[in-house]
Design a protein around this motif. Structure first.
Motif, PDB file in Angstrom:
ATOM      1  N   GLU A 133       0.645  -1.265  -0.033  1.00 11.94           N
ATOM      2  CA  GLU A 133       0.101  -0.134  -0.010  1.00 11.94           C
ATOM      3  C   GLU A 133       0.901   1.297   0.021  1.00 11.94           C
ATOM      4  OE1 GLU A 133      -3.651   0.183  -0.284  1.00 11.94           O
ATOM      5  OE2 GLU A 133      -3.089  -2.204  -0.448  1.00 11.94           O
ATOM      6  N   VAL A 134       1.936   1.307   0.513  1.00 10.94           N
ATOM      7  CA  VAL A 134       2.885   2.374   0.836  1.00 10.94           C
ATOM      8  C   VAL A 134       4.041   2.271  -0.400  1.00 10.94           C
ATOM      9  CG1 VAL A 134       4.328   3.699   2.099  1.00 10.94           C
ATOM     10  CG2 VAL A 134       2.540   2.546   3.198  1.00 10.94           C
ATOM     11  N   PHE A 135       4.612   1.490  -0.538  1.00  8.34           N
ATOM     12  CA  PHE A 135       5.744   1.302  -1.505  1.00  8.34           C
ATOM     13  C   PHE A 135       5.507   0.830  -2.931  1.00  8.34           C
ATOM     14  CE2 PHE A 135       7.273   1.583   2.895  1.00  8.34           C
ATOM     15  CZ  PHE A 135       8.247   2.562   2.827  1.00  8.34           C
ATOM     16  N   GLY A 136       4.182   0.375  -3.032  1.00  4.71           N
ATOM     17  CA  GLY A 136       3.773  -0.065  -4.434  1.00  4.71           C
ATOM     18  C   GLY A 136       4.276  -1.276  -4.820  1.00  4.71           C
ATOM     19  N   HIS A 137       4.558  -2.222  -4.129  1.00  2.20           N
ATOM     20  CA  HIS A 137       5.229  -3.429  -4.540  1.00  2.20           C
ATOM     21  C   HIS A 137       3.961  -4.683  -4.835  1.00  2.20           C
ATOM     22  CE1 HIS A 137       9.521  -3.133  -3.695  1.00  2.20           C
ATOM     23  NE2 HIS A 137       9.093  -2.330  -2.689  1.00  2.20           N
ATOM     24  N   SER A 138       4.100  -5.391  -5.898  1.00  2.00           N
ATOM     25  CA  SER A 138       3.030  -6.226  -6.377  1.00  2.00           C
ATOM     26  C   SER A 138       3.043  -7.418  -5.327  1.00  2.00           C
ATOM     27  CB  SER A 138       3.458  -6.930  -7.743  1.00  2.00           C
ATOM     28  OG  SER A 138       4.725  -7.875  -7.795  1.00  2.00           O
ATOM     29  N   LEU A 139       2.145  -7.987  -5.120  1.00  2.23           N
ATOM     30  CA  LEU A 139       1.833  -9.211  -4.034  1.00  2.23           C
ATOM     31  C   LEU A 139       2.622 -10.350  -4.896  1.00  2.23           C
ATOM     32  CD1 LEU A 139      -1.841  -8.935  -3.370  1.00  2.23           C
ATOM     33  CD2 LEU A 139      -0.046  -7.943  -2.218  1.00  2.23           C
ATOM     34  N   VAL A 140       2.809 -10.403  -6.002  1.00  4.62           N
ATOM     35  CA  VAL A 140       3.751 -11.568  -6.080  1.00  4.62           C
ATOM     36  C   VAL A 140       5.122 -11.198  -5.991  1.00  4.62           C
ATOM     37  CG1 VAL A 140       4.757 -12.753  -8.224  1.00  4.62           C
ATOM     38  CG2 VAL A 140       2.439 -11.946  -8.464  1.00  4.62           C
ATOM     39  N   ASP A 141       5.654  -9.908  -6.143  1.00  8.87           N
ATOM     40  CA  ASP A 141       7.023  -9.641  -5.475  1.00  8.87           C
ATOM     41  C   ASP A 141       7.044 -10.043  -3.946  1.00  8.87           C
ATOM     42  OD1 ASP A 141       8.009  -9.128  -7.806  1.00  8.87           O
ATOM     43  OD2 ASP A 141       7.878  -6.797  -7.860  1.00  8.87           O
ATOM     44  N   ILE A 142       6.146  -9.455  -3.220  1.00 11.12           N
ATOM     45  CA  ILE A 142       6.138  -9.389  -1.899  1.00 11.12           C
ATOM     46  C   ILE A 142       5.821 -11.004  -1.315  1.00 11.12           C
ATOM     47  CG2 ILE A 142       4.849  -8.972   0.296  1.00 11.12           C
ATOM     48  CD1 ILE A 142       3.847  -6.435  -1.137  1.00 11.12           C
ATOM     49  N   ALA A 143       5.396 -11.696  -2.171  1.00  8.11           N
ATOM     50  CA  ALA A 143       5.470 -13.249  -1.786  1.00  8.11           C
ATOM     51  C   ALA A 143       6.754 -13.932  -2.039  1.00  8.11           C
ATOM     52  CB  ALA A 143       4.514 -14.051  -3.018  1.00  8.11           C
ATOM     53  N   ALA A 144       7.463 -13.303  -2.855  1.00  8.65           N
ATOM     54  CA  ALA A 144       8.834 -13.948  -2.991  1.00  8.65           C
ATOM     55  C   ALA A 144       9.706 -13.398  -1.788  1.00  8.65           C
ATOM     56  CB  ALA A 144       9.430 -13.479  -4.506  1.00  8.65           C
ATOM     57  N   MET A 145       9.480 -12.143  -1.619  1.00  4.55           N
ATOM     58  CA  MET A 145      10.311 -11.589  -0.457  1.00  4.55           C
ATOM     59  C   MET A 145      10.279 -12.258   0.810  1.00  4.55           C
ATOM     60  SD  MET A 145      10.233  -7.208  -0.972  1.00  4.55           S
ATOM     61  CE  MET A 145      10.291  -6.453  -2.575  1.00  4.55           C
ATOM     62  N   LEU A 146       8.943 -12.610   1.114  1.00  3.37           N
ATOM     63  CA  LEU A 146       8.665 -13.225   2.382  1.00  3.37           C
ATOM     64  C   LEU A 146       8.710 -14.829   2.280  1.00  3.37           C
ATOM     65  CD1 LEU A 146       5.548 -10.981   3.599  1.00  3.37           C
ATOM     66  CD2 LEU A 146       7.986 -10.821   3.981  1.00  3.37           C
ATOM     67  N   GLY A 147       8.983 -15.217   1.215  1.00  5.38           N
ATOM     68  CA  GLY A 147       8.793 -16.828   1.282  1.00  5.38           C
ATOM     69  C   GLY A 147       7.670 -17.557   1.349  1.00  5.38           C
ATOM     70  N   LYS A 148       6.553 -16.812   0.930  1.00  2.00           N
ATOM     71  CA  LYS A 148       5.427 -17.298   0.943  1.00  2.00           C
ATOM     72  C   LYS A 148       4.508 -17.230  -0.287  1.00  2.00           C
ATOM     73  CE  LYS A 148       4.449 -15.596   5.722  1.00  2.00           C
ATOM     74  NZ  LYS A 148       4.377 -16.987   6.287  1.00  2.00           N
ATOM     75  N   SER A 149       3.323 -18.190  -0.535  1.00  3.51           N
ATOM     76  CA  SER A 149       2.561 -18.443  -1.713  1.00  3.51           C
ATOM     77  C   SER A 149       1.959 -17.153  -1.959  1.00  3.51           C
ATOM     78  CB  SER A 149       1.891 -19.579  -1.506  1.00  3.51           C
ATOM     79  OG  SER A 149       0.837 -19.153  -0.556  1.00  3.51           O
ATOM     80  N   ASP A 150       1.817 -16.803  -3.605  1.00  2.72           N
ATOM     81  CA  ASP A 150       0.804 -15.753  -3.926  1.00  2.72           C
ATOM     82  C   ASP A 150      -0.352 -15.948  -3.104  1.00  2.72           C
ATOM     83  OD1 ASP A 150       3.113 -15.493  -5.544  1.00  2.72           O
ATOM     84  OD2 ASP A 150       2.142 -15.938  -7.382  1.00  2.72           O
ATOM     85  N   ALA A 151      -0.879 -17.002  -3.145  1.00  3.73           N
ATOM     86  CA  ALA A 151      -2.370 -16.997  -2.489  1.00  3.73           C
ATOM     87  C   ALA A 151      -2.528 -16.476  -0.930  1.00  3.73           C
ATOM     88  CB  ALA A 151      -2.962 -18.411  -2.609  1.00  3.73           C
ATOM     89  N   THR A 152      -1.366 -17.020  -0.471  1.00  2.91           N
ATOM     90  CA  THR A 152      -1.471 -16.632   1.004  1.00  2.91           C
ATOM     91  C   THR A 152      -1.180 -15.285   1.262  1.00  2.91           C
ATOM     92  OG1 THR A 152      -0.446 -18.872   1.871  1.00  2.91           O
ATOM     93  CG2 THR A 152      -0.090 -16.793   3.088  1.00  2.91           C
ATOM     94  N   VAL A 153      -0.443 -14.481   0.390  1.00  2.00           N
ATOM     95  CA  VAL A 153      -0.012 -13.052   0.436  1.00  2.00           C
ATOM     96  C   VAL A 153      -1.182 -12.229   0.149  1.00  2.00           C
ATOM     97  CG1 VAL A 153       1.343 -11.049  -0.344  1.00  2.00           C
ATOM     98  CG2 VAL A 153       2.249 -13.288   0.185  1.00  2.00           C
ATOM     99  N   ARG A 154      -2.160 -12.719  -1.017  1.00  4.51           N
ATOM    100  CA  ARG A 154      -3.350 -12.252  -1.469  1.00  4.51           C
ATOM    101  C   ARG A 154      -4.260 -12.102  -0.098  1.00  4.51           C
ATOM    102  NH1 ARG A 154      -2.498 -14.675  -6.225  1.00  4.51           N
ATOM    103  NH2 ARG A 154      -3.980 -16.605  -5.806  1.00  4.51           N
ATOM    104  N   GLN A 155      -4.386 -13.288   0.629  1.00  6.50           N
ATOM    105  CA  GLN A 155      -5.261 -13.434   1.781  1.00  6.50           C
ATOM    106  C   GLN A 155      -4.699 -12.174   3.006  1.00  6.50           C
ATOM    107  OE1 GLN A 155      -5.267 -17.396   2.807  1.00  6.50           O
ATOM    108  NE2 GLN A 155      -6.782 -17.927   1.188  1.00  6.50           N
ATOM    109  N   ILE A 156      -3.486 -12.499   3.042  1.00 10.69           N
ATOM    110  CA  ILE A 156      -2.792 -11.377   4.310  1.00 10.69           C
ATOM    111  C   ILE A 156      -3.193 -10.057   3.702  1.00 10.69           C
ATOM    112  CG2 ILE A 156      -0.965 -10.683   5.056  1.00 10.69           C
ATOM    113  CD1 ILE A 156       0.253 -13.822   5.000  1.00 10.69           C
ATOM    114  N   ALA A 157      -2.968  -9.614   2.296  1.00 12.31           N
ATOM    115  CA  ALA A 157      -3.147  -8.321   1.956  1.00 12.31           C
ATOM    116  C   ALA A 157      -4.522  -8.000   2.179  1.00 12.31           C
ATOM    117  CB  ALA A 157      -2.676  -8.252   0.576  1.00 12.31           C
ATOM    118  N   HIS A 158      -5.475  -8.586   1.888  1.00 12.96           N
ATOM    119  CA  HIS A 158      -6.940  -8.456   1.938  1.00 12.96           C
ATOM    120  C   HIS A 158      -7.365  -7.986   3.473  1.00 12.96           C
ATOM    121  CE1 HIS A 158     -11.265  -8.368   1.009  1.00 12.96           C
ATOM    122  NE2 HIS A 158     -11.534  -9.207   1.923  1.00 12.96           N
ATOM    123  N   ARG A 159      -6.800  -8.800   4.286  1.00 12.70           N
ATOM    124  CA  ARG A 159      -7.238  -9.031   5.602  1.00 12.70           C
ATOM    125  C   ARG A 159      -6.534  -7.741   6.298  1.00 12.70           C
ATOM    126  NH1 ARG A 159      -5.630 -13.680   6.771  1.00 12.70           N
ATOM    127  NH2 ARG A 159      -3.667 -13.408   7.616  1.00 12.70           N
TER     128      ARG A 159
END
Length: 301
Positions: A133-159
């Motif tokens: 939300e602040v730095f504009g990274h895609s959820l795909v990139d964030i998933a790679a940074m955190l070592g999590k699946s894309d689906a998991t990060v999408r759920q976390i982002a929505h929540r």
């Protein structure tokens, strides 16, 4: 390890120094503490120093990943300490440039109100929200940074987004109006003009003070214009003759600095203005959080 392909390798010291404002901003928004953010940057630099920069294709993404992971590790270790904190906990205030509010998204992201909302998120939720939300990274990139699946990060982002939206205040900085309101507020407090003070305070204003159990401060928030006005006038009367007053900009908000007779900063009072009313006051008195309060911090996103 290689990350991305859109920028070539850079020298490690130059690259880190060039990106320091961005990296500090990420760490600070993750941790709410300038001191902890500096510790994270130091640890991250040591890791970067041991990296072969010719193997890194996108230095910005790579360093963002290092700082994010270090911030997450650090955040998990300090959460228990904050749960045991004496009195109200406030983020460590940082002195910002007077034009910091020109980037409204950046200004809102480092405001006291937003940092307190971010504090209610879990560490991973906070990282995902800040990076997306602040730095504009895609959820795909964030998933790679955190070592999590894309689906998991999408759920976390929505929540996380729903959580923040439900709690965030409106943020529309207006420097000219804020200066007028703050000037009126300070004159009323100094002269004991209760009616003028009541006029400038929002009915549901909240004053939060952070002494960390080391100096005197209200242990609980003071709520409501009448109670806050009485509290402030009493505080000013105690301080008259012992403190000098300065104006500053902290966390992209107008602020009043109180200095003791030795010149040291005793209190940073951040003032949150909405229209022509003050809606929030945040007084940081814990000396541990004021050690570098005189330094102006460069922020970036």
């Amino acid at each position: 390890m290689t990350v991305g392909t859109d920028s070539g390798p850079m020298g490690d010291v130059d690259a880190f120094d060039r990106l320091r404002p961005l990296l500090f901003t990420i760490a600070y928004e993750m941790l709410g503490s300038a001191a902890d953010a500096e510790d994270v940057l130091q640890d991250s630099y040591l890791r970067w120093r041991d990296t072969d920069p010719t193997q890194v294709h996108n230095v910005k993404a790579y360093l963002t990943q290092i700082v994010t992971r270090q911030s997450l590790n650090h955040l998990r270790t300090v959460r228990r300490r904050r749960e045991e904190y004496v009195g109200s906990w406030l983020p460590e205030p940082i002195r910002t440039e007077t034009d910091a509010s020109h980037d409204v998204l950046l200004a809102e992201s480092v405001s006291m109100a937003m940092l307190l909302v971010l504090e209610t998120l879990g560490p991973t939720e906070r990282a995902v929200f800040v990076l997306s939300e602040v730095f504009g990274h895609s959820l795909v990139d964030i998933a790679a940074m955190l070592g999590k699946s894309d689906a998991t990060v999408r759920q976390i982002a929505h929540r996380a987004r729903a959580h923040v939206q439900a709690r965030k205040k409106r943020f529309e900085p207006d420097a000219e109006t804020s200066r007028a309101v703050v000037g009126k507020f300070l004159r009323a407090a100094q002269t004991g003009d209760v009616q003028t003070l009541m006029d400038v305070l929002a009915p549901d204003i909240v004053q939060i003070s952070d002494g960390g159990g080391k100096v005197s401060a209200a242990r609980r928030p003071v709520v409501g214009a009448e109670r806050v006005a009485a509290y402030l006038i009493g505080l000013v009367r105690k301080s008259l003759g012992d403190m000098t007053i300065e104006f500053g900009t902290y966390n992209a908000l107008p602020a009043i600095l109180l200095r003791g007779t030795d010149g040291a900063i005793d209190t940073v009072e951040l003032i949150e203005v909405d229209g022509d009313r003050i809606v929030g006051l945040y007084a940081v008195r814990n000396p541990d959080k004021l050690r570098t309060a005189g330094l102006t911090r460069a922020l970036d996103r």
